[in-house]
Write a protein that holds these residues in place. Structure first.
Motif: not given
Length: 472
Positions: A86, A90, A145, A403-404, A407
């Motif tokens: 992540g 990101d 993700s 993303y982070t 996920a």
């Protein structure tokens, strides 16, 4: 603290997807199919092979629990993978991160196929297996993700949930390929009374793990042809990229993390009960074999008594419905909203858990039609709840931490759901002396927690997906 949101246009015409529809479908679907194939190959071996070759404890239930323990260890590694992948996803983009996660999973899975067994190196075999399993979990922590973002950040307006089903389809397709391959190998080297043959235990079980190398090469070729989405490029252009996405996510989006984690809980518990646990429960004999030593091996816990081949074919039939309803749920969530669809499906999962004893009759009374109906209903509910998650979890977060955030929510839930589900179910199965009612109650309890989270949440289908929070 007030927030400033910038949703203005960025160079590159953000209204037009960065990747073609065929490229998005292929990249998100092929990658997750490979990742889930690797995961399910392990899940099947955890029931058929690993208790015998890596955990020969002398007690069948203890060996199965140990095998499921390494299976669950991957779920603990998944949040670590979510944080690492992540962070890079990101900060530097989705494409390179997705390539790295796929490569990590492929290498770990291939190495499982060449590991020595307990007979060769003792308990070092279990240790090496655990390390490879942790690597698998680490990789999958970043895979889902990224694939969901590739799909949804390239989706046309009003079709995010539909596009979000593309990576979700990797789960049923990967399951069918992995278990289909195990079935073919089993047919080619059958054992006696449904037990694995000597050839299967010696080298046959390794084939699915080694075969993953071919699939990984195909997946890498597809993903290397991706270009970055406009959502990520827009966040870069507006200076919204954070040096430490994890800190930003926890500090400002903690509520979304908690809600997203519990959104997935019932989904995870349902799926791993229907696959890993049910494979062991469905194929175990309802009566102890002749010569079984209760004093040395503990009380016999009866199962449904189906052969491995018959039960996996039942599961594959159910998984077909999983795939169909994954696709059906996407457009429905686009039309009605994610929240309404998931509240209805989660309520049905709670009822389904309460009905376990109706469908699963132990002590040799189980019938194939009732078991098939049980699996079809369960996998239909699975597809209906899993499908909208590809859009819902990413929609909780802005592009610079998407993303982070998605996920971590997805993979922390794997600890609470997937990691514990098979082991808890085995213990409850033993406590119930072969009756599944406690296992069903466990699923219903997970469903109640998910339902509460959904009731406390807001609808996200109309959120501005490219809006970037530029406040400091």
């Amino acid at each position: 603290m007030s927030t400033a949101v910038d949703s203005s246009a960025t160079p590159g015409s953000p209204t037009k997807p960065a990747n073609s529809r065929s490229r998005v479908i292929t990249a998100s679907l092929v990658g997750t199919t490979i990742e889930f194939y690797d995961f399910y190959a392990y899940a099947t071996a955890a029931v058929l092979v690993f208790p015998i070759l890596f955990f020969p404890t002398g007690n069948a239930t203890t060996a199965l629990l140990a095998s499921f323990g390494t299976f669950g260890a991957a779920m603990v590694a998944r949040p670590v993978g979510a944080i690492v992948f992540g962070h890079f996803g990101d900060r530097f983009g989705r494409k390179a991160t997705l390539v790295a996660s796929l490569l990590t999973m492929g290498i770990a899975t291939f190495l499982i196929g060449v590991l020595p067994t307990h007979q060769q190196v003792g308990w070092w075999a279990a240790f090496f297996l655990l390390i490879m399993r942790l690597a698998q979990g680490f990789a999958l922590g970043g895979e889902w993700s990224g694939a969901a973002l590739v799909a949804t950040e390239n989706a046309p307006k009003g079709k995010r949930a539909l596009y979000g089903t593309f990576p979700q389809l990797g789960a049923p397709i990967g399951f069918i390929i992995a278990n289909g391959l195990f079935l073919l190998i089993n047919f080619s080297m059958p054992g006696e009374d449904g037990a694995p043959s000597e050839a299967f235990l010696t080298w046959g079980w390794r084939i699915p793990f080694l075969f993953s190398a071919v699939m990984v090469i195909i997946g890498l070729w597809v993903r290397l042809n991706l270009v970055e989405s406009h959502s990520f490029e827009g966040a870069q252009a507006k200076g919204a990229i954070k040096r430490f996405p994890l800190a930003e996510t926890v500090r400002r989006y903690g509520k979304q993390l908690i809600l997203g984690t519990f959104f997935m809980l019932a989904t995870y518990v349902l799926f791993y009960l229907l696959t890993s646990f049910m494979l062991s429960y469905g194929t175990k004999s309802p009566v102890a074999p002749e010569g079984y030593d209760v004093a040395a091996q503990g009380p016999w816990v009866p199962g449904l008594g189906f052969s491995y081949v018959d039960f996996v074919l039942m599961q594959i039939l159910g998984v077909v419905f999983f795939g169909i309803f994954t696709v059906v749920a996407g457009p429905l969530a686009d039309r009605l909203g994610r929240r309404k669809v998931l509240i209805a499906v989660t309520s049905a999962i709670i009822v389904f858990g309460a009905l376990f004893p109706v469908f699963l009759l132990p002590q040799g009374a189980a019938t194939a039609p009732m078991t098939i109906v049980f699996l079809i209903i369960g996998f239909t509910l699975m597809g209906s709840t899993f499908g909208p998650m590809g859009a819902l979890l990413p929609e909780l977060f802005p592009p610079q931490v998407r993303y982070t955030g998605s996920a971590i929510a997805y993979n922390v839930s794997s600890i609470l759901g997937a990691a514990l589900a098979p082991m808890v179910a085995v213990v409850l199965w033993a406590w119930g002396e072969g009756s599944p009612w406690l296992v069903g109650l466990y699923l219903s309890a997970a469903g109640v927690l998910t339902l509460i989270a959904l009731i406390l949440s807001r609808e996200t289908k109309d959120v501005d997906y490219d809006a970037v929070d530029v406040s400091r």
